[in-house]
Scaffold this motif. Structure first.
Motif, PDB file in Angstrom:
ATOM      1  N   PHE A  98     -12.659 -15.306  31.003  1.00  9.85           N
ATOM      2  CA  PHE A  98     -11.803 -16.112  31.864  1.00  9.85           C
ATOM      3  C   PHE A  98     -10.346 -15.891  31.484  1.00  9.85           C
ATOM      4  O   PHE A  98     -10.048 -15.428  30.378  1.00  9.85           O
ATOM      5  CB  PHE A  98     -12.198 -17.589  31.762  1.00  9.85           C
ATOM      6  CG  PHE A  98     -13.636 -17.825  32.136  1.00  9.85           C
ATOM      7  CD1 PHE A  98     -14.010 -17.957  33.462  1.00  9.85           C
ATOM      8  CD2 PHE A  98     -14.635 -17.869  31.160  1.00  9.85           C
ATOM      9  CE1 PHE A  98     -15.336 -18.142  33.816  1.00  9.85           C
ATOM     10  CE2 PHE A  98     -15.967 -18.056  31.498  1.00  9.85           C
ATOM     11  CZ  PHE A  98     -16.315 -18.198  32.832  1.00  9.85           C
ATOM     12  N   SER A  99      -9.426 -16.247  32.361  1.00  4.31           N
ATOM     13  CA  SER A  99      -8.000 -16.002  32.113  1.00  4.31           C
ATOM     14  C   SER A  99      -7.491 -16.740  30.871  1.00  4.31           C
ATOM     15  O   SER A  99      -6.520 -16.320  30.249  1.00  4.31           O
ATOM     16  CB  SER A  99      -7.170 -16.387  33.339  1.00  4.31           C
ATOM     17  OG  SER A  99      -7.372 -17.758  33.644  1.00  4.31           O
ATOM     18  N   SER A 100      -8.147 -17.812  30.479  1.00  2.72           N
ATOM     19  CA  SER A 100      -7.736 -18.561  29.290  1.00  2.72           C
ATOM     20  C   SER A 100      -8.066 -17.831  27.992  1.00  2.72           C
ATOM     21  O   SER A 100      -7.531 -18.161  26.936  1.00  2.72           O
ATOM     22  CB  SER A 100      -8.439 -19.918  29.275  1.00  2.72           C
ATOM     23  OG  SER A 100      -9.843 -19.733  29.195  1.00  2.72           O
ATOM     24  N   LYS A 151     -11.215 -14.985  22.957  1.00  2.00           N
ATOM     25  CA  LYS A 151     -10.493 -13.749  22.649  1.00  2.00           C
ATOM     26  C   LYS A 151      -9.015 -14.069  22.466  1.00  2.00           C
ATOM     27  O   LYS A 151      -8.319 -14.391  23.427  1.00  2.00           O
ATOM     28  CB  LYS A 151     -10.645 -12.736  23.790  1.00  2.00           C
ATOM     29  CG  LYS A 151     -12.044 -12.236  23.978  1.00  2.00           C
ATOM     30  CD  LYS A 151     -12.094 -11.251  25.143  1.00  2.00           C
ATOM     31  CE  LYS A 151     -13.481 -10.710  25.356  1.00  2.00           C
ATOM     32  NZ  LYS A 151     -13.557  -9.793  26.498  1.00  2.00           N
ATOM     33  N   PHE A 152      -8.536 -13.986  21.222  1.00  2.00           N
ATOM     34  CA  PHE A 152      -7.120 -14.213  20.961  1.00  2.00           C
ATOM     35  C   PHE A 152      -6.267 -13.129  21.607  1.00  2.00           C
ATOM     36  O   PHE A 152      -5.132 -13.375  21.991  1.00  2.00           O
ATOM     37  CB  PHE A 152      -6.853 -14.279  19.456  1.00  2.00           C
ATOM     38  CG  PHE A 152      -7.487 -15.469  18.794  1.00  2.00           C
ATOM     39  CD1 PHE A 152      -6.905 -16.719  18.875  1.00  2.00           C
ATOM     40  CD2 PHE A 152      -8.685 -15.338  18.107  1.00  2.00           C
ATOM     41  CE1 PHE A 152      -7.492 -17.832  18.279  1.00  2.00           C
ATOM     42  CE2 PHE A 152      -9.290 -16.433  17.508  1.00  2.00           C
ATOM     43  CZ  PHE A 152      -8.691 -17.682  17.586  1.00  2.00           C
ATOM     44  N   TRP A 153      -6.815 -11.905  21.759  1.00  2.00           N
ATOM     45  CA  TRP A 153      -6.044 -10.813  22.338  1.00  2.00           C
ATOM     46  C   TRP A 153      -5.785 -10.991  23.825  1.00  2.00           C
ATOM     47  O   TRP A 153      -4.961 -10.284  24.393  1.00  2.00           O
ATOM     48  CB  TRP A 153      -6.685  -9.461  22.061  1.00  2.00           C
ATOM     49  CG  TRP A 153      -8.030  -9.205  22.694  1.00  2.00           C
ATOM     50  CD1 TRP A 153      -8.292  -8.980  24.017  1.00  2.00           C
ATOM     51  CD2 TRP A 153      -9.276  -9.111  22.026  1.00  2.00           C
ATOM     52  NE1 TRP A 153      -9.639  -8.762  24.200  1.00  2.00           N
ATOM     53  CE2 TRP A 153     -10.270  -8.831  22.989  1.00  2.00           C
ATOM     54  CE3 TRP A 153      -9.676  -9.235  20.702  1.00  2.00           C
ATOM     55  CZ2 TRP A 153     -11.614  -8.665  22.685  1.00  2.00           C
ATOM     56  CZ3 TRP A 153     -11.015  -9.072  20.399  1.00  2.00           C
ATOM     57  CH2 TRP A 153     -11.962  -8.801  21.379  1.00  2.00           C
ATOM     58  N   GLN A 154      -6.422 -11.941  24.457  1.00  2.00           N
ATOM     59  CA  GLN A 154      -6.193 -12.197  25.881  1.00  2.00           C
ATOM     60  C   GLN A 154      -4.790 -12.777  26.121  1.00  2.00           C
ATOM     61  O   GLN A 154      -4.165 -12.479  27.122  1.00  2.00           O
ATOM     62  CB  GLN A 154      -7.253 -13.171  26.406  1.00  2.00           C
ATOM     63  CG  GLN A 154      -7.305 -13.309  27.887  1.00  2.00           C
ATOM     64  CD  GLN A 154      -8.066 -12.165  28.533  1.00  2.00           C
ATOM     65  OE1 GLN A 154      -8.667 -11.338  27.869  1.00  2.00           O
ATOM     66  NE2 GLN A 154      -8.028 -12.120  29.834  1.00  2.00           N
ATOM     67  N   LYS A 155      -4.302 -13.616  25.174  1.00  2.00           N
ATOM     68  CA  LYS A 155      -3.014 -14.297  25.347  1.00  2.00           C
ATOM     69  C   LYS A 155      -1.974 -13.899  24.304  1.00  2.00           C
ATOM     70  O   LYS A 155      -0.803 -14.212  24.469  1.00  2.00           O
ATOM     71  CB  LYS A 155      -3.218 -15.820  25.257  1.00  2.00           C
ATOM     72  CG  LYS A 155      -4.069 -16.397  26.355  1.00  2.00           C
ATOM     73  CD  LYS A 155      -3.282 -16.502  27.612  1.00  2.00           C
ATOM     74  CE  LYS A 155      -4.039 -17.263  28.676  1.00  2.00           C
ATOM     75  NZ  LYS A 155      -3.316 -17.349  29.909  1.00  2.00           N
ATOM     76  N   LEU A 160      -8.091 -10.202  17.508  1.00  2.00           N
ATOM     77  CA  LEU A 160      -9.267 -10.896  16.999  1.00  2.00           C
ATOM     78  C   LEU A 160      -9.909 -11.784  18.063  1.00  2.00           C
ATOM     79  O   LEU A 160      -9.252 -12.206  19.012  1.00  2.00           O
ATOM     80  CB  LEU A 160      -8.906 -11.764  15.794  1.00  2.00           C
ATOM     81  CG  LEU A 160      -8.396 -11.046  14.549  1.00  2.00           C
ATOM     82  CD1 LEU A 160      -7.977 -12.065  13.497  1.00  2.00           C
ATOM     83  CD2 LEU A 160      -9.443 -10.107  13.993  1.00  2.00           C
ATOM     84  N   ALA A 161     -11.187 -12.082  17.833  1.00  2.00           N
ATOM     85  CA  ALA A 161     -11.921 -13.032  18.673  1.00  2.00           C
ATOM     86  C   ALA A 161     -12.993 -13.682  17.801  1.00  2.00           C
ATOM     87  O   ALA A 161     -13.334 -13.162  16.731  1.00  2.00           O
ATOM     88  CB  ALA A 161     -12.561 -12.325  19.860  1.00  2.00           C
TER      89      ALA A 161
END
Length: 192
Positions: A98-100, A151-155, A160-161
């Motif tokens: 998801f975008s979040s 997923k921390f890399w998303q934002k 990391l995730a």
């Protein structure tokens, strides 16, 4: 039982292949490079039989929100006073992000499980019990899991995730049937 397991695996892998063709057509619109994700963490039959897991997934197809990955995973768990379990298995993972940054995933695997007894093994020889060596037994290990994570890399730029999943795996043969086992996995993922 073997025929039923084989048919279920065939249907699931065929479904994944057909779904990946659909995703491949979508991903050609905005071509993304393949990504490699390494992970490690806790793996156990719930909390009472702890162990470790490590693996790698390669994203094969991506449509922005949905990814299909192939991976290889290895692990160990300890069932006190019963056995040690070592395993390696290839798997297919479908993940919806998801975008979040939160994601849901499902994984299907089929691999090798080696069970080693935790303790002395005896055999009756000429009416007397004698201690024998035992290097364990090979087993087939089908598995299915559902998980969620972030997923921390998303934002951010942090590669990391974290992921928490639960599922079921089988040990076959266990006597003459498949023994189902429930597991929990908590992993840290690193994207290269």
């Amino acid at each position: 039982m073997k025929k039923q397991v084989f048919l279920i695996l065939c249907v699931l892998f065929t479904s994944a292949a057909l779904f990946s063709q659909e995703l491949e057509a979508e991903s050609k619109k905005d071509k993304k490079p393949l990504t490699l994700v390494l992970y490690s963490g806790y793996f156990g039959e719930l909390i009472s039989h702890p162990g470790l897991i490590a693996g790698a997934d390669v994203t094969l197809f991506s449509s922005g929100k949905t990814d299909i990955a192939a991976g290889l995973q290895t692990g160990y768990y300890y069932h006190r006073l019963n056995s040690h379990g070592l395993f390696i298995q290839p798997l297919i993972r479908v993940q919806r992000t998801f975008s979040s940054g939160f994601f849901l995933d499902a994984a299907l695997g089929a691999g090798y499980l080696h069970m080693i007894p935790d303790g002395k093994v005896y055999e009756v020889v000429d009416g007397k019990a004698a201690e024998v060596s035992n290097c364990g037994s090979p087993n087939f290990m089908p598995s299915f899991s559902l998980g969620a994570g972030y997923k921390f890399w998303q934002k951010t730029s942090i590669p990391l995730a974290v992921s928490l999943s639960t599922g079921i795996f089988g040990e076959y043969p266990f006597n003459t049937y498949m023994l189902p086992r429930v597991f929990v996995s908590l992993s840290c993922l690193y994207r290269l």
